[in-house]
Design an enzyme around this catalytic site. Sequence first.
Site, PDB file in Angstrom:
ATOM      1  N   LYS A   1       0.834  -1.212   0.000  1.00 27.14           N
ATOM      2  CA  LYS A   1       0.000   0.000   0.000  1.00 27.14           C
ATOM      3  C   LYS A   1       0.869   1.262   0.000  1.00 27.14           C
ATOM      4  O   LYS A   1       0.603   2.194  -0.743  1.00 27.14           O
ATOM      5  CB  LYS A   1      -0.911   0.037   1.248  1.00 27.14           C
ATOM      6  CG  LYS A   1      -1.901  -1.105   1.329  1.00 27.14           C
ATOM      7  CD  LYS A   1      -2.939  -0.876   2.420  1.00 27.14           C
ATOM      8  CE  LYS A   1      -2.370  -0.868   3.815  1.00 27.14           C
ATOM      9  NZ  LYS A   1      -1.786  -2.151   4.246  1.00 27.14           N
TER      10      LYS A   1
ATOM     11  N   ARG B   1     -10.178   0.741   8.843  1.00 28.03           N
ATOM     12  CA  ARG B   1      -9.755  -0.637   9.097  1.00 28.03           C
ATOM     13  C   ARG B   1     -10.870  -1.457   9.729  1.00 28.03           C
ATOM     14  O   ARG B   1     -10.677  -2.643   9.979  1.00 28.03           O
ATOM     15  CB  ARG B   1      -8.564  -0.634  10.045  1.00 28.03           C
ATOM     16  CG  ARG B   1      -7.207  -0.872   9.364  1.00 28.03           C
ATOM     17  CD  ARG B   1      -6.174  -0.777  10.449  1.00 28.03           C
ATOM     18  NE  ARG B   1      -4.936  -1.422  10.191  1.00 28.03           N
ATOM     19  CZ  ARG B   1      -3.828  -0.813   9.783  1.00 28.03           C
ATOM     20  NH1 ARG B   1      -3.853   0.446   9.455  1.00 28.03           N
ATOM     21  NH2 ARG B   1      -2.703  -1.486   9.694  1.00 28.03           N
TER      22      ARG B   1
ATOM     23  N   ARG C   1      11.528  -7.154   4.113  1.00 27.20           N
ATOM     24  CA  ARG C   1      11.588  -5.753   4.534  1.00 27.20           C
ATOM     25  C   ARG C   1      12.428  -5.630   5.807  1.00 27.20           C
ATOM     26  O   ARG C   1      13.267  -4.751   5.925  1.00 27.20           O
ATOM     27  CB  ARG C   1      10.154  -5.266   4.805  1.00 27.20           C
ATOM     28  CG  ARG C   1      10.015  -3.769   4.893  1.00 27.20           C
ATOM     29  CD  ARG C   1       8.585  -3.362   4.701  1.00 27.20           C
ATOM     30  NE  ARG C   1       7.846  -3.398   5.965  1.00 27.20           N
ATOM     31  CZ  ARG C   1       6.538  -3.173   6.054  1.00 27.20           C
ATOM     32  NH1 ARG C   1       5.832  -2.950   4.971  1.00 27.20           N
ATOM     33  NH2 ARG C   1       5.940  -3.190   7.216  1.00 27.20           N
TER      34      ARG C   1
ATOM     35  N   ARG D   1      10.549  -1.068  12.859  1.00 29.85           N
ATOM     36  CA  ARG D   1       9.302  -0.763  13.563  1.00 29.85           C
ATOM     37  C   ARG D   1       9.109  -1.813  14.654  1.00 29.85           C
ATOM     38  O   ARG D   1       9.392  -2.989  14.431  1.00 29.85           O
ATOM     39  CB  ARG D   1       8.140  -0.860  12.571  1.00 29.85           C
ATOM     40  CG  ARG D   1       7.897   0.410  11.801  1.00 29.85           C
ATOM     41  CD  ARG D   1       6.902   0.218  10.701  1.00 29.85           C
ATOM     42  NE  ARG D   1       5.654  -0.406  11.108  1.00 29.85           N
ATOM     43  CZ  ARG D   1       4.581  -0.472  10.335  1.00 29.85           C
ATOM     44  NH1 ARG D   1       4.614   0.033   9.123  1.00 29.85           N
ATOM     45  NH2 ARG D   1       3.489  -1.058  10.755  1.00 29.85           N
TER      46      ARG D   1
ATOM     47  N   ARG E   1      -1.192  -8.884  13.312  1.00 32.07           N
ATOM     48  CA  ARG E   1      -1.642  -7.826  12.387  1.00 32.07           C
ATOM     49  C   ARG E   1      -2.410  -8.414  11.206  1.00 32.07           C
ATOM     50  O   ARG E   1      -3.419  -7.859  10.771  1.00 32.07           O
ATOM     51  CB  ARG E   1      -0.422  -7.025  11.888  1.00 32.07           C
ATOM     52  CG  ARG E   1       0.145  -6.118  12.976  1.00 32.07           C
ATOM     53  CD  ARG E   1       1.526  -5.619  12.633  1.00 32.07           C
ATOM     54  NE  ARG E   1       1.575  -4.820  11.433  1.00 32.07           N
ATOM     55  CZ  ARG E   1       2.669  -4.622  10.698  1.00 32.07           C
ATOM     56  NH1 ARG E   1       3.811  -5.176  11.056  1.00 32.07           N
ATOM     57  NH2 ARG E   1       2.631  -3.882   9.631  1.00 32.07           N
TER      58      ARG E   1
END
Length: 259
Positions: free
Chosen positions: A13, A88, A127, A139, A150
Site C-alpha cells: 500500500k 480498518r 523488509r 518498527r 496484524r
Amino acid sequence: MRLILLGPPGAGKGTQAQRLVKKYGIVQLSTGDMLRAAVGAGTRIGQRAKDIMARGELVPDDVVVAIVADRIDQPDAKKGFILDGFPRTVPQAVALDRMLTAKGMKLDGVIELKVDANILHKRIANRVAQAKASGEALRPDDNPEVLRTRIEAYREQTAPLVDYYRWKGVLKSVNGMAPIAEVANAIDSALDAAPAKKATRKKATSKAVAGKRTAATKVGGRKKPAAARSGRFAAAAKPGRKAAARSKTTLRKSKSRRG
Ligand code: AMP
C-alpha cells in the site's frame, strides 16, 4: 481525487500510495504514520496507542476517526488524499462516510490490493532483513509474532470492508502479487475505468448460495448469509440515531459471535 487503499500489512500500500500521490498531486494520509508520530511525540493519543500498536492490535475506532477528521481538514488535503491504513473496521468506514458527506466530499475509489498470506510473510521478512542490513531502525511491530496478529486483525476486522465497499459500488480489486509496475498499471486502469456497479442484494445472495467464501462471510468459523450482511451495511450506512444504534447492536452481536 479521494482514494482508499485497502490491503493487508505488506501488500504494498505504501509503495503504491507514494506513486499515486505524485501522479494526482494529492496527499497520503497514513493512520499508521500519524499514530507512530503521536507515539514518538509522547502525546496522550500516542501514550494510548503505543502498547496496542506494539502488540499488532487495532487502536480504538474513536481515536483514529478523530485523527483522520482533523487531518482531512488541513489545507494540503483540499486537493485530494489517499487514505492508507484507514478505515480498518466497518464502524471506521461508516464514520468516514458521514465525515465526507458532512463536508460535501465523495470517494473516487477504493483500491483493494489482493495478496496471498504466504507472500505477505515473505515480504515482511524481506523488509525486516533489508532494514537490518542497512542499519535502519525497525518498527516495533515488524516481527513475525506481531505480524501474525496484524494479519489476523486484517482478516477479522478489515477484510469485511471489501464487501462493504463492493456493496457501495466503489471497490476496485487489483492483484497485489504482480511486480510493482504491473500493480501500478492495474490500479491506473481500474481508476480510469467506469465506476464499479453497486452490488445488488440478489447478486450477493446468489454468491453466497454458490458457496464462494470471502473473508467477510466467515465469522467465527461459520458462514454468515451475504444478504444479512448487506442488510447490516444498509443499516450501518443509514444516517440517524436509530440506524447507528442498530448497526452498533449488530456489530456487537457479530463480535460476540466471533468470541
Ligand atoms: P500500519 O502502519 O498501517 O501498518 O499501522 C500500524 C499500526 O497502527 C496498526 O497495527 C494499528 O495498531 C495502528 N493503526 C493504524 N491505522 C489504524 C486504524 N485505521 N485503526 C486502528 N488501528 C490503526
